[in-house]
Design an enzyme around this catalytic site. Structure first.
Site, mmCIF file in Angstrom:
data_model
loop_
_atom_site.group_PDB
_atom_site.id
_atom_site.type_symbol
_atom_site.label_atom_id
_atom_site.label_comp_id
_atom_site.label_asym_id
_atom_site.label_seq_id
_atom_site.Cartn_x
_atom_site.Cartn_y
_atom_site.Cartn_z
ATOM 1 N N LYS A 25 49.136 -26.475 -28.486
ATOM 2 C CA LYS A 25 48.371 -25.134 -27.509
ATOM 3 C C LYS A 25 49.538 -24.418 -27.441
ATOM 4 O O LYS A 25 49.632 -23.464 -28.688
ATOM 5 C CB LYS A 25 48.307 -26.208 -26.657
ATOM 6 C CG LYS A 25 47.044 -27.587 -26.249
ATOM 7 C CD LYS A 25 46.241 -27.659 -25.740
ATOM 8 C CE LYS A 25 45.235 -28.238 -25.665
ATOM 9 N NZ LYS A 25 45.404 -29.667 -25.807
ATOM 10 N N ASP A 81 53.455 -37.043 -25.789
ATOM 11 C CA ASP A 81 52.126 -36.374 -26.193
ATOM 12 C C ASP A 81 52.433 -35.362 -25.756
ATOM 13 O O ASP A 81 51.890 -35.194 -23.750
ATOM 14 C CB ASP A 81 50.888 -36.531 -26.260
ATOM 15 C CG ASP A 81 49.662 -35.829 -26.572
ATOM 16 O OD1 ASP A 81 50.049 -34.868 -26.635
ATOM 17 O OD2 ASP A 81 48.286 -35.766 -27.112
ATOM 18 N N TYR A 129 44.062 -37.944 -23.549
ATOM 19 C CA TYR A 129 43.847 -37.856 -24.506
ATOM 20 C C TYR A 129 45.208 -37.277 -25.796
ATOM 21 O O TYR A 129 45.923 -36.857 -25.330
ATOM 22 C CB TYR A 129 42.687 -36.973 -24.461
ATOM 23 C CG TYR A 129 42.093 -35.949 -25.743
ATOM 24 C CD1 TYR A 129 41.108 -37.267 -27.087
ATOM 25 C CD2 TYR A 129 42.388 -34.850 -26.093
ATOM 26 C CE1 TYR A 129 40.572 -36.352 -27.330
ATOM 27 C CE2 TYR A 129 42.051 -34.713 -27.506
ATOM 28 C CZ TYR A 129 40.636 -35.083 -28.209
ATOM 29 O OH TYR A 129 39.893 -34.427 -29.524
HETATM 30 C C1 LIG Z 1 44.882 -30.934 -27.234
HETATM 31 C C2 LIG Z 1 45.136 -32.028 -27.074
HETATM 32 C C3 LIG Z 1 45.059 -32.776 -27.847
HETATM 33 C C4 LIG Z 1 44.925 -32.306 -29.113
HETATM 34 O O1 LIG Z 1 44.230 -31.310 -29.733
HETATM 35 P P1 LIG Z 1 44.405 -30.776 -30.689
HETATM 36 O O2 LIG Z 1 44.279 -29.339 -30.711
HETATM 37 O O3 LIG Z 1 42.616 -30.173 -29.865
HETATM 38 O O4 LIG Z 1 43.788 -31.542 -31.579
HETATM 39 C C5 LIG Z 1 46.470 -34.001 -28.848
HETATM 40 N N1 LIG Z 1 46.842 -33.758 -26.612
HETATM 41 C C6 LIG Z 1 46.982 -34.183 -26.085
HETATM 42 C C7 LIG Z 1 47.499 -34.139 -24.946
HETATM 43 C C8 LIG Z 1 45.946 -32.071 -25.727
HETATM 44 O O5 LIG Z 1 46.065 -32.223 -24.557
#
Ligand SMILES: *Cc1c(COP(=O)(O)O)cnc(C)c1O
Length: 429
Positions: A270, A237, A142
Site C-alpha cells: 500500500k 503484516d 487479512y
Molecule cells: C491489503 C492488504 C494485504 C494484501 O495486499 P494486496 O496488495 O491487496 O495483495 C495484505 N495484508 C494487509 C494487512 C492488507 O491490508
C-alpha cells in the site's frame, strides 16, 4: 439508467461481478458501485462527474492525496526512462535503503508487487528459516489471498482451520491455526500444544481488515514473549499500517509502549508504492540470507522492484518523512473521528471511533470491539444506511463495516467539516 449503472452492467458482462477485487462491487452495502474517472488531492470524480471526498485512498496507499506534484513528477520522469528492465536498478537500492532507515527491525528487504505476494513470501521464508510448517493467524486479519491464509477457525479451539475459499484443498490449510484476536489465553494454549512446530505467527498489529481493532498491549507483549520462547518468528503484516499509522509503522507505535518490542519479519505494501503495484518484506540479514539467490527459499518476480513503481514509492516516502507530517495527519484524522462522534451523540446514535496516524475506524456500538465476532455484531443495517447517506452527500467511505478508513495529507479542515455536516444529516435521517 445512470452512467454508473450502465458501466456496471457492461462491466459485469466481461469481468466477474464487474470488478477486479470483490469489495469494490458494493455487495456488503448494496447499490451500484461508482466508476471513478479521475482523482485529485482529497477528491475523486465518478463517471457522472460527481465529486466525492475520498476516505479510501485506494485502500490506504494515497497518503499524500491523489496526484501529489512531487510524486507525479517522479513517476513521469521514470516512465520516460523505461517501464521495466528485468535487471537491477539504483532506484531499488534507494528504496530499500529508505525502508531500512525508517524501520529499525529490518536490515534487508525484498521488493515484490502486491501485499498478497509479500505476505505469502514472508511465510515461505519463515518456514524455510525455521524448518517448521505450522503457522498461526487471527480471525478477522487479512493477509492477502495466498491459499494457506484463506482460513477460518476450526470447530474447537486450537484446532486447525477450514478453507474460506473454494479451490483451496483442506490439506493446504492443515498447517494454519486460526485464533481469536486479542485472546491471550487461547494464544498460550496454542503455544503449549504446538510451540515446537510453529514457524511463525502472522498478525495485523492494528487490524484494518475488521474495521479498526488494535492488538491490546498484554496480547502483543505475550505474543512477542511466546514467539521468542518457542523459536517461532513474529511476522507483522504492516501492509496497511506501514507508513500509515506512523513513519515507522505500527511496530514503532508498539515499541513506544512495550520496551524493546520488534517483529522478526515485517510485510509492507500500500503506502510504500504510493498507488503503484509495490510491496515488500524484510527482516534481519541472517534470516534474509535464506532467500534465493543466497539460500534455498525460492522467491522471484518479473516486475519486482519495477522502476516506475519504485519511483512512485520513493517520492511518496520522501514526502511523508518530512518533519511534522504525521502530527498534522494524525490531528486531522482525530478531528474527523471526533466530529463524527459528536454528530452521532447529538443524533442519539451509539458510536465509537478510534484512529492512529492517518487510519481510522468507527462502529455503531457502545464500545470498541476487540475481535472479529464483536465487529460483525455491530449495527450493520445502520452502517449501510449511513454509508449510502454519506455517498449521496459526496463522501466516499469504505463500502463495508469491516473496513478501515483513511485520511490523506490533502484533506483540509474544510473537508473534515463538510464530512461532519454530511454525517449530521445522514444520522438525523
Ligand atoms: C491489503 C492488504 C494485504 C494484501 O495486499 P494486496 O496488495 O491487496 O495483495 C495484505 N495484508 C494487509 C494487512 C492488507 O491490508
Amino acid at each position: 439508467m445512470s452512467t454508473n449503472q450502465a458501466l456496471f452492467e457492461r462491466a459485469q458482462r466481461v469481468i466477474p461481478g464487474g470488478v477486479n477485487s470483490p469489495v469494490r462491487a458494493f455487495r456488503a452495502v448494496g447499490g451500484t458501485p461508482r466508476f471513478i474517472a479521475r482523482a485529485h488531492g482529497a477528491y475523486m470524480w465518478d463517471a457522472e462527474g460527481r465529486r466525492y471526498i475520498d476516505y479510501i485512498g485506494s485502500w490506504g496507499p494515497m497518503i499524500l492525496g491523489h496526484g501529489h506534484p512531487a510524486v507525479l513528477e517522479a513517476v513521469q520522469k521514470a516512465a520516460t526512462e523505461g517501464f521495466s528492465f528485468g535487471a537491477p536498478t539504483e532506484r531499488e537500492i534507494e528504496l530499500a535503503e529508505a525502508i531500512i532507515t525508517l524501520v529499525p527491525s529490518i536490515e534487508q528487504v525484498r521488493l515484490v508487487s502486491s501485499g498478497t505476494e509479500a505476505a505469502m513470501s514472508a511465510i515461505r521464508l519463515a518456514r524455510g528459516a525455521t524448518g517448521r510448517a505450522k503457522l498461526i493467524k487471527f480471525e478477522g486479519c487479512y493477509h492477502g489471498h495466498a491459499d494457506a491464509l484463506l482460513v477460518k477457525a476450526g470447530s474447537g479451539l486450537a484446532t486447525f482451520g477450514h478453507p474460506t475459499s473454494a479451490g483451496v484443498p483442506p490439506e493446504v490449510v492443515q498447517h494454519t491455526l486460526v485464533l481469536e484476536y486479542n485472546n491471550v489465553e487461547q494464544l498460550e494454549r496454542a503455544f503449549d500444544e504446538h510451540g515446537p512446530s510453529l514457524a511463525c505467527v502472522m498478525i495485523e498489529p492494528i487490524a484494518g481488515n475488521m474495521n479498526f481493532v488494535r492488538a491490546s498491549l498484554p496480547f502483543m507483549r505475550r505474543l512477542r514473549e511466546l514467539c521468542t520462547q518457542h523459536g517461532a518468528l513474529l511476522v507483522l503484516d504492516e501492509v496497511m499500517t506501514g507508513f500509515r499509522v506512523a513513519l515507522g509503522g505500527a511496530q514503532s507505535v508498539y515499541a513506544g509502549l512495550i520496551p524493546g518490542f520488534r517483529p522478526d519479519i515485517s510485510v509492507f505494501g500500500k503506502v510504500i508504492g504510493g498507488g503503484m503495484p509495490l510491496a515488500a518484506f524484510g527482516t534481519t540479514r541472517d534470516i534474509m540470507k535464506q532467500l534465493a539467490p543466497l539460500g534455498p527459499v525460492y522467491q522471484a518476480g518479473t516486475l519486482s522492484g519495477n522502476p516506475v513503481a519504485t519511483a512512485c514509492g520513493l517520492a511518496t516516502l520522501r514526502e511523508i518523512a518530512k518533519p511534522g507530517f504525521y502530527e498534522a495527519l494524525a490531528a486531522r484524522t482525530r478531528s474527523l473521528v471526533e466530529g463524527l462522534g459528536n454528530a452521532a451523540r447529538d443524533a442519539g446514535v451509539p458510536f465509537v471511533g478510534d484512529s492512529e496516524g492517518g487510519m481510522f475506524g468507527f462502529f455503531f456500538s457502545d464500545s470498541l470491539p476487540q475481535q472479529y465476532n464483536a465487529v460483525m455484531a455491530t449495527d450493520k443495517d445502520r452502517f449501510n444506511r449511513f454509508f449510502h447517506g454519506m455517498l449521496d452527500a459526496g463522501v466516499y467511505l469504505a463500502p463495508a463495516l469491516y473496513e478501515a478508513g483513511f485520511v490523506s495529507a490533502a484533506h483540509t479542515s474544510d473537508d473534515i467539516a463538510a464530512t461532519v455536516t454530511a454525517a449530521r444529516a445522514a444520522l438525523a435521517s
